[in-house]
Design a protein around this motif. Structure first.
Motif, PDB file in Angstrom:
ATOM      1  N   ILE A 118       1.384  -2.080 -15.662  1.00 42.05           N
ATOM      2  CA  ILE A 118       0.096  -1.799 -16.296  1.00 42.05           C
ATOM      3  C   ILE A 118       0.200  -0.670 -17.306  1.00 42.05           C
ATOM      4  CG2 ILE A 118      -0.758  -0.115 -14.621  1.00 42.05           C
ATOM      5  CD1 ILE A 118      -3.507  -1.609 -14.891  1.00 42.05           C
ATOM      6  N   ARG A 119       1.215   0.191 -17.156  1.00 44.46           N
ATOM      7  CA  ARG A 119       1.299   1.313 -18.084  1.00 44.46           C
ATOM      8  C   ARG A 119       1.580   0.855 -19.509  1.00 44.46           C
ATOM      9  NH1 ARG A 119       7.045   1.368 -17.396  1.00 44.46           N
ATOM     10  NH2 ARG A 119       7.341   1.220 -15.167  1.00 44.46           N
ATOM     11  N   ASN A 120       2.077  -0.385 -19.670  1.00 47.80           N
ATOM     12  CA  ASN A 120       2.360  -0.875 -21.016  1.00 47.80           C
ATOM     13  C   ASN A 120       1.121  -1.390 -21.740  1.00 47.80           C
ATOM     14  OD1 ASN A 120       4.956  -0.289 -20.437  1.00 47.80           O
ATOM     15  ND2 ASN A 120       5.661  -2.392 -20.210  1.00 47.80           N
ATOM     16  N   LEU A 128      -2.296   2.541 -11.305  1.00 50.62           N
ATOM     17  CA  LEU A 128      -1.073   2.834 -10.559  1.00 50.62           C
ATOM     18  C   LEU A 128       0.066   2.409 -11.484  1.00 50.62           C
ATOM     19  CD1 LEU A 128      -2.543   1.448  -7.311  1.00 50.62           C
ATOM     20  CD2 LEU A 128      -1.732   3.785  -7.567  1.00 50.62           C
ATOM     21  N   PRO A 129       0.631   3.350 -12.216  1.00 54.42           N
ATOM     22  CA  PRO A 129       1.392   3.030 -13.432  1.00 54.42           C
ATOM     23  C   PRO A 129       2.565   2.073 -13.235  1.00 54.42           C
ATOM     24  CG  PRO A 129       1.742   5.304 -12.741  1.00 54.42           C
ATOM     25  CD  PRO A 129       0.604   4.780 -11.934  1.00 54.42           C
ATOM     26  N   ASP A 130       3.265   2.167 -12.105  1.00 54.20           N
ATOM     27  CA  ASP A 130       4.458   1.343 -11.942  1.00 54.20           C
ATOM     28  C   ASP A 130       4.163  -0.032 -11.358  1.00 54.20           C
ATOM     29  OD1 ASP A 130       6.188   3.193 -12.992  1.00 54.20           O
ATOM     30  OD2 ASP A 130       6.442   4.224 -11.089  1.00 54.20           O
ATOM     31  N   LEU A 131       2.928  -0.240 -10.917  1.00 49.00           N
ATOM     32  CA  LEU A 131       2.591  -1.566 -10.412  1.00 49.00           C
ATOM     33  C   LEU A 131       2.213  -2.469 -11.585  1.00 49.00           C
ATOM     34  CD1 LEU A 131       0.462  -0.960  -7.178  1.00 49.00           C
ATOM     35  CD2 LEU A 131       2.882  -1.457  -7.362  1.00 49.00           C
ATOM     36  N   SER A 132       2.367  -3.758 -11.384  1.00 45.30           N
ATOM     37  CA  SER A 132       2.025  -4.709 -12.432  1.00 45.30           C
ATOM     38  C   SER A 132       0.510  -4.835 -12.540  1.00 45.30           C
ATOM     39  CB  SER A 132       2.624  -6.072 -12.111  1.00 45.30           C
ATOM     40  OG  SER A 132       1.953  -6.622 -11.002  1.00 45.30           O
ATOM     41  N   VAL A 133       0.101  -5.537 -13.579  1.00 47.34           N
ATOM     42  CA  VAL A 133      -1.326  -5.778 -13.763  1.00 47.34           C
ATOM     43  C   VAL A 133      -1.884  -6.501 -12.531  1.00 47.34           C
ATOM     44  CG1 VAL A 133      -3.024  -7.007 -15.158  1.00 47.34           C
ATOM     45  CG2 VAL A 133      -1.091  -5.873 -16.255  1.00 47.34           C
ATOM     46  N   ALA A 134      -1.165  -7.531 -12.083  1.00 45.47           N
ATOM     47  CA  ALA A 134      -1.635  -8.294 -10.932  1.00 45.47           C
ATOM     48  C   ALA A 134      -1.737  -7.407  -9.699  1.00 45.47           C
ATOM     49  CB  ALA A 134      -0.693  -9.461 -10.666  1.00 45.47           C
ATOM     50  N   ARG A 167       0.832  -1.208   0.000  1.00 45.56           N
ATOM     51  CA  ARG A 167       0.000   0.000   0.000  1.00 45.56           C
ATOM     52  C   ARG A 167       0.865   1.257   0.000  1.00 45.56           C
ATOM     53  NH1 ARG A 167      -2.900  -2.847   4.091  1.00 45.56           N
ATOM     54  NH2 ARG A 167      -4.707  -3.875   3.171  1.00 45.56           N
ATOM     55  N   ILE A 168       1.945   1.215   0.778  1.00 50.51           N
ATOM     56  CA  ILE A 168       2.833   2.380   0.825  1.00 50.51           C
ATOM     57  C   ILE A 168       3.424   2.652  -0.555  1.00 50.51           C
ATOM     58  CG2 ILE A 168       5.112   3.136   1.645  1.00 50.51           C
ATOM     59  CD1 ILE A 168       4.363   2.146   4.385  1.00 50.51           C
ATOM     60  N   ARG A 169       3.866   1.592  -1.213  1.00 45.86           N
ATOM     61  CA  ARG A 169       4.461   1.757  -2.539  1.00 45.86           C
ATOM     62  C   ARG A 169       3.417   2.309  -3.506  1.00 45.86           C
ATOM     63  NH1 ARG A 169       6.815  -1.543  -6.648  1.00 45.86           N
ATOM     64  NH2 ARG A 169       5.684  -3.413  -6.061  1.00 45.86           N
ATOM     65  N   ALA A 170       2.218   1.741  -3.450  1.00 44.97           N
ATOM     66  CA  ALA A 170       1.168   2.182  -4.365  1.00 44.97           C
ATOM     67  C   ALA A 170       0.809   3.641  -4.128  1.00 44.97           C
ATOM     68  CB  ALA A 170      -0.075   1.304  -4.197  1.00 44.97           C
ATOM     69  N   SER A 171       0.721   4.032  -2.861  1.00 45.18           N
ATOM     70  CA  SER A 171       0.308   5.412  -2.617  1.00 45.18           C
ATOM     71  C   SER A 171       1.426   6.391  -2.966  1.00 45.18           C
ATOM     72  CB  SER A 171      -0.152   5.601  -1.170  1.00 45.18           C
ATOM     73  OG  SER A 171       0.924   5.401  -0.293  1.00 45.18           O
ATOM     74  N   GLY A 172       2.689   5.908  -2.955  1.00 46.02           N
ATOM     75  CA  GLY A 172       3.791   6.775  -3.367  1.00 46.02           C
ATOM     76  C   GLY A 172       3.767   7.087  -4.851  1.00 46.02           C
ATOM     77  N   MET A 173       3.096   6.227  -5.609  1.00 46.71           N
ATOM     78  CA  MET A 173       3.043   6.410  -7.060  1.00 46.71           C
ATOM     79  C   MET A 173       2.140   7.564  -7.459  1.00 46.71           C
ATOM     80  SD  MET A 173       2.871   2.720  -8.652  1.00 46.71           S
ATOM     81  CE  MET A 173       4.152   1.910  -7.744  1.00 46.71           C
ATOM     82  N   GLY A 174       1.244   7.938  -6.600  1.00 46.18           N
ATOM     83  CA  GLY A 174       0.322   9.015  -6.936  1.00 46.18           C
ATOM     84  C   GLY A 174      -0.829   8.938  -5.965  1.00 46.18           C
ATOM     85  N   SER A 175      -1.078  10.025  -5.239  1.00 49.26           N
ATOM     86  CA  SER A 175      -2.083   9.906  -4.201  1.00 49.26           C
ATOM     87  C   SER A 175      -3.489   9.864  -4.795  1.00 49.26           C
ATOM     88  CB  SER A 175      -1.948  11.045  -3.193  1.00 49.26           C
ATOM     89  OG  SER A 175      -2.019  12.272  -3.845  1.00 49.26           O
TER      90      SER A 175
END
Lengths: 342, 533, 341
Positions: free
Chosen positions: B421-423, B371-377, A192-200
């Motif tokens: 996911i951005r791809n 969330l662009p840098d996270l994977s699809v999963a 969750r921390i990583r995800a929220s760092g990507m863009g709030s």
């Protein structure tokens, strides 16, 4: 050849690989140039001295990944060293002294987090302010002279006991880094921390409690700075004003060298720790080579620039070698998954 | 394929030389061939529609023309002379003006400054170092006034205004220095009907003055009223260049999507009206009572039943997105009550909304969805990490299995669950976001403009998905700007106007061919646009 | 239909007044300034030594260095950047001036050399950030280390002494030329007015705001974003060099660590004056108000006999409170602006 190239690209594209390669190259280089560099005792002595850097780098990396920045870590580390030593000198038992030190850090972390999140102020400015506050409080606490000399052997033993050939401070540092790394990559809260760092904004829409997560990150960063301060006080048994000043810049440099992006969401704890390792290795190596220590800040500067440029280059290289399939969808078929041509 | 021209246009109007000619343009991005030998021919005084699905390369082509992208090879001629356009500045100097699809106003500058930004020379005179804002204001205030920008608004920062006004500002900016070539990349998205009409009038007037207009749109019906010529792109190539007069909508769709697409569209249209899933107790799934938010929402009350698809119609700025944002706890409500299954709920944060059984597929997928840098999963699991953790610890195998099942059931096209996911293309990103919401097992699922910016294929699939979800008993709320989309999808439509609910339409005919269709459409438009409230 | 009428339609007085009111309301430095006036009023009554000519002159003299740096920082912040190297660049420029003079060069040559160093480093900063895509924070942090380390290495850690000339005393600001007026005061004024005109009155200045507020929007509007950013860093470097020239003349020695921590004061002053780290906001007058705030705080701490060890604590608190006040102020201003329309 093609296989090799794409393999190499994939290898370089893995987070942390460029910094690992850089560190290895630098270490081998120094070991060849200065035989005493690889001497076990000197390495141990030196790393023991730099323990605080590693600890605040880990905490700072977490904050940056959570989408913030914490410039107060160095000053908080110094202040916590002061409060814990003060407590120990005034006869509190070692546990209380440690709690005082760590507590000091936690309080600053909490203030940073709350002010940034609740008032939506720039993290840079707020932590710059608390940097000043913490550094100033250390001046007040030390009253322009040094705090010296607790007789509490248990307190002092925190940093310098020997555990399996290493000092307790080093072991604790490794534990901190490993634990924080595991929290970040293996737990829900880390994700969750990583995800929220990507863009709030998208994180909020996805139902994440962005504000609270950020506060957690600042709490960890503050608490670790406090813990680093305790270890520093225990090792030196003396604290003076201005101590650990400028550490925040070294920590930022280390995190960035390790590939932690200031934009948030990208990078990891152990990579940042490797960045710190590279920096302290360079410092030690040049010192052993007889280079003027005054030049160290130049080296740090060059190192940051080269590190960032190489990191970017490696990433771009990895990208160009990847996915070379031309997009040639037959008529009537859906668009390719990786279309850039919107 | 290289120089496609299904009609020998040049033979018909020999007097007019083409104003703009792009020949054999190639551009490759990081291994993706975005443009693969594109040609475009536009005359002065021509409205030239540029069509194609997502990823066809339209935007890249326009970016080449406006100087944002440098092509790898190819030739651009303007009025018979070869030109190279390395920067937007050079494009402007050549008289090429662009209204970009993504809002590109500068929030901290005033409206006036935004309008003259980058065109100081044309508006203040050559070589003048100092800028006289008042003088420029005098020059443009009539034009601005036509688009509803008052004189005092010229002096306020653009950041104060909503998306709608920002687009209008961009249009005024593009027109402030009369261009020779005007590029409009989906200029009507988010505009109200009368503003669309106004924009079209301006386009015609520019056309009369010999300006070459290149116009990208997704609305096929608009094309036939306005464009002289249509160029269709697909997969980075130009498929055909045809005079609009010699084209039917069906032929156009075939050009855009290949032979089977139209059948698919019709199949999507032909879904019969669904029965509502009956609940077993007296309470509606969601009941909103007197919701208000200062200046945005006024005293809104409505119910949503189990398995119902409720549409929210309204013009841009009517408060539709604001309403669902408030339901999700993203914005604060100043008064009102929300009941779910008869129980009052206080939703102060999206996290609480998800716990209460709500979930939302947001508008603006790029900014608010992925969330662009996270994977699809990781994007799929993020809202309900409980489904892939044990004691707070992530189980990667479980996460992978979860992602795989959604990739299969929703038909998400991706190299694998670990792909960032951005791809992915827009439609597949949207499906992943839908998967994320489904994974929270919502009892109420909100879609805000679910098909915006995705092509017709993906659109049909998303529609089918929404129907499936409702079929299984989930209540669905859909916001869509296209009335046709609402009518074909929803069981019931409520209409918003200026922050209030102004009407409700039941008994919706689901097929475009049905007699009642136009009547319903007009009823909605009438309610949504009535100003005398 | 699209007629660009040249006829004169001047805004009504009412409109002009309300536009002015909005502009004042929107400028957070007015809020800070109002607060300073109140604080000074209270001080004048409670502390007899505060409102003396000597003390006030002291305050003005003490704020000069930070003022130069803050003006430069404001330009960079407006353009959406951040310059952490200003303290080091100031120190290096001071060192360049001192050693040029020690080597017998004329004052003008020494100044030009210092300005060249400042502009050069600014240029390098700008190029690193725009052409190599290094984050501004990182690039200028590295430059902080490089410039500072170079001075340290060059001087071997020993202060540079004995370079003062009579003319330099004037320029350093230790001699008053007319009443309490010193050359640096005039210089701050001149530089401030020049930068202010550049930012607010020229076609060039709008671009700084545009680039900082929305780089994409600026690029789409045909602005060469990179050039504007580079220009901002060059201006900041030049300002740091001017500050260096000033401080070397004022302190009469150049210890190699003379610039330490000045980047923080400069950022603080700019931000207190309404510049935002998110870009697109800020004014020269704000930078000066910010510099004044910092200096006043220090002065008041000294005068009121608060233990000077509290100085850093208070500065930190002032920074955070000022930013909070700015934000509250702009929130109020926005709600007023919105209710008017």
């Amino acid at each position: 050849m093609k296989n090799f190239r794409s393999g190499a690209a994939r290898f370089l594209g893995i987070e942390g690989v460029p910094i690992l390669l850089a560190f290895t190259a630098v270490a081998i280089g120094f070991a060849l140039a200065v035989p005493s560099f690889a001497d076990g005792d000197s390495v141990k002595y030196y790393l023991n001295e730099e323990v605080p850097i590693f600890i605040i780098t880990a905490g700072l990396a977490l904050v940056i990944i959570a989408g913030g920045i914490d410039l107060s870590v160095g000053a908080v580390l110094g202040l916590s060293a002061g409060t814990s030593l003060w407590a120990s000198m005034h006869g509190f038992n070692p546990l209380v002294s440690v709690l005082v030190g760590v507590g000091t850090g936690l309080v600053f972390g909490l203030i940073n987090g709350l002010v940034i999140v609740k008032f939506r102020l720039s993290d840079f400015i707020v932590t710059l302010g608390t940097l000043n506050v913490a550094a100033g409080l250390l001046v007040v606490l030390t009253d322009h002279v040094q705090l010296v000399g607790t007789r509490d052997e248990t307190f002092l033993g925190l940093a310098s006991s020997s555990v399996g050939g290493l000092t307790s401070a080093m072991v604790l540092t490794v534990l901190v880094i490993v634990a924080l790394h595991l929290v970040l990559v293996k737990t829900g809260i880390g994700r969750r921390i990583r995800a929220s760092g990507m863009g709030s904004a998208p994180a909020l829409v996805a139902g994440l409690d962005v504000g609270r997560l950020k506060i957690y990150a600042y709490l960890v960063s503050g608490g670790l700075a406090g813990f680093g301060g305790v270890l520093l006080a225990a090792r030196l048994n003396s604290v003076q004003a201005g101590m650990a000043g400028g550490y925040e810049l070294i920590a930022v440099a280390a995190a960035v060298l390790g590939g932690v992006s200031l934009a948030g969401g990208r990078g990891g704890i152990w990579q940042a720790a490797l960045g710190a390792l590279l920096l302290v290795t360079l410092k030690q190596g040049f010192r052993l080579m007889g280079v003027d220590p005054l030049i160290f800040s130049i080296i740090t500067g060059v190192c940051i620039l080269v590190g960032v440029i190489v990191d970017r280059g490696a990433r771009r290289f990895a990208l160009t070698l990847r996915t070379p399939q031309p997009v040639q969808a037959p008529a009537g078929e859906l668009q390719p998954a990786t279309s850039k041509g919107r | 394929m290289k120089a496609p021209s299904s009609v020998p246009v040049e033979a018909q109007r020999p007097a007019e030389a083409p104003h703009l000619r792009m020949t054999d343009i190639h551009k490759r991005f990081q291994g993706v061939q975005a443009l693969n030998g594109v040609s475009l021919l536009v005359r002065g005084g021509e409205i030239h529609a540029l069509l194609g699905g997502n990823g066809a390369g339209k935007s890249t082509l326009l970016n080449v023309l406006s100087g944002l992208v440098t092509p790898d090879s190819g030739r651009i001629e303007l009025a018979g002379q070869e030109v190279s356009i390395g920067h937007p500045r050079e494009a402007q100097a050549l008289g090429i003006s662009t209204i970009h699809q993504e809002l590109s106003t500068v929030p901290d500058l005033t409206v006036l400054e935004n309008i003259f930004l980058g065109r100081e020379e044309a508006l203040t005179g050559k070589g003048s170092l100092f800028v006289n804002r008042r003088q420029i204001a005098r020059r443009i205030q009539d034009l601005a006034g036509e688009f509803g920008i008052t004189k005092s608004e010229l002096w306020r920062p653009v950041g104060d205004f909503g998306a709608l006004k920002k687009r209008v500002i961009e249009i005024v900016k593009a027109l402030a220095v009369p261009p020779k070539v005007l590029i409009l990349d989906e200029p009507t998205s988010g505009l109200e009907e009368h503003e669309k009409t106004l924009l079209f009038e301006h386009m015609r007037s520019l056309q009369r003055r010999g300006v070459a207009l290149i116009w990208v749109t997704h609305h096929l019906d608009e094309v036939f009223g306005l464009a002289d010529v249509v160029t269709v792109m697909r997969d980075g190539r130009t498929i055909a260049r045809t005079e609009t007069a010699e084209l039917t909508p069906r032929e156009l769709a075939v050009q855009m999507f290949g032979g089977d697409a139209t059948e698919l569209m019709e199949a999507a249209d032909a879904v019969p009206a669904r029965r509502r899933v009956d609940g077993d107790d007296a309470h509606p799934r969601l009941r909103a009572l007197n919701l208000s938010r200062h200046g945005v929402l006024r005293d809104i009350s409505f119910d949503v039943e189990r398995g119902e698809i409720l549409g929210i119609a309204g013009l841009a700025g009517a408060g539709r997105t604001e309403l669902v944002r408030a339901l999700m706890g993203l914005d604060k409500l100043h008064s009102g009550r929300i009941e779910i299954d008869g129980k009052p709920r206080r939703i102060g944060h999206p996290k609480v909304a998800y716990k209460a059984g709500l979930a939302m597929v947001p508008e603006d997928r790029k900014q608010l969805g992925i969330l662009p840098d996270l994977s699809v999963a990781e994007n799929i699991s993020v809202s309900e990490l409980g489904s892939v953790t044990a004691g707070g610890v992530l189980r990667s195998r479980r996460e992978r299995a979860l992602a795989d099942s959604y990739i299969k059931s929703l038909g998400i096209k991706t190299p694998g669950p670990a792909e960032p996911i951005r791809n992915l293309s827009g439609g597949n990103q949207q499906k992943a976001i839908i998967a994320r919401c489904l994974n929270t097992e919502p009892s109420i699922l909100i879609f805000d403009e679910p098909t915006q910016g995705i092509d017709i294929h993906a659109k049909a699939e998303v529609h089918r998905l929404i129907r499936d979800v409702a079929e299984k008993g989930t209540s669905v709320i859909v916001i869509a700007s296209e009335f046709a989309e609402l009518i074909s999808l929803c069981d019931r439509v409520v209409v918003m106007n200026r922050g209030a609910l102004v009407g409700e339409i039941r008994d919706i005919p689901h097929r475009v061919a049905t007699d009642g269709y136009d009547a319903v459409k007009h009823a909605i438009i009438d309610k949504a646009s009535r100003a005398d409230r | 239909m699209i007629t660009l009428t040249p006829e004169r339609v001047s805004p009504t007085t009412n409109e002009r007044v309300s536009a002015l009111r909005v502009r004042i309301l929107r400028d957070p430095s007015f809020g800070i300034l109002a607060l300073l006036v109140v604080v000074c009023g209270v001080m004048a009554f409670t502390e007899p030594t505060f409102a003396t000519a000597g003390n006030l002159t002291n305050i003005i003299n003490a704020m000069m260095t930070v003022s130069f740096l803050a003006i430069g920082m404001t330009v960079v912040l407006i353009a959406g950047g951040l310059d952490l190297s200003v303290g080091s660049v100031m120190a290096l420029s001071a060192g360049v001036v001192a050693s040029c003079l020690n080597n017998g060069m004329p004052l003008a040559v020494a100044f030009v050399a210092a300005l060249g160093v400042g502009a050069g480093i600014g240029l390098v900063n700008g190029l690193l950030i725009t052409k190599l895509g290094i984050p501004d924070f990182i690039a200028t942090l590295a430059m902080l280390g490089l410039a500072g380390g170079f001075l340290l290495y060059w001087t071997a850690g020993v202060p540079i002494l004995g370079y003062m000339t009579d003319a330099y005393y004037y320029i350093g600001g230790l001699r008053q030329i007319a009443g309490p007026v010193t050359v640096p005061m005039l210089l701050v004024l001149a530089v401030g007015v020049a930068v202010s005109i550049l930012l607010r009155r020229t076609t060039y200045g709008v671009k700084f705001y545009a680039v900082g507020s929305s780089p994409t929007g600026a690029k789409n509007a045909g602005i060469r974003v990179d050039r504007i950013k580079i220009a901002a860093y060059v201006i900041s470097g030049l300002m740091a060099a001017i500050a260096g020239i000033h401080i070397a003349g004022r302190t009469t020695t150049v210890p190699p660590l003379i610039g330490n921590g000045y980047e923080i004061s400069a950022i603080a002053a700019a931000v207190i004056g309404g510049a935002s780290l998110f870009g697109g906001k800020g004014r020269v007058i704000g930078a000066l108000v910010g510099a004044l705030t910092l200096t006043l705080t220090r002065n008041i701490i000294n005068l009121t006999g608060v233990e000077s060890s509290w100085q850093a604590v208070v500065t930190g608190l002032v920074l955070i409170l000022a930013v909070l006040a700015n934000q509250a102020w702009s929130g109020i201003a926005r709600s007023i602006g919105a209710s008017r329309s």
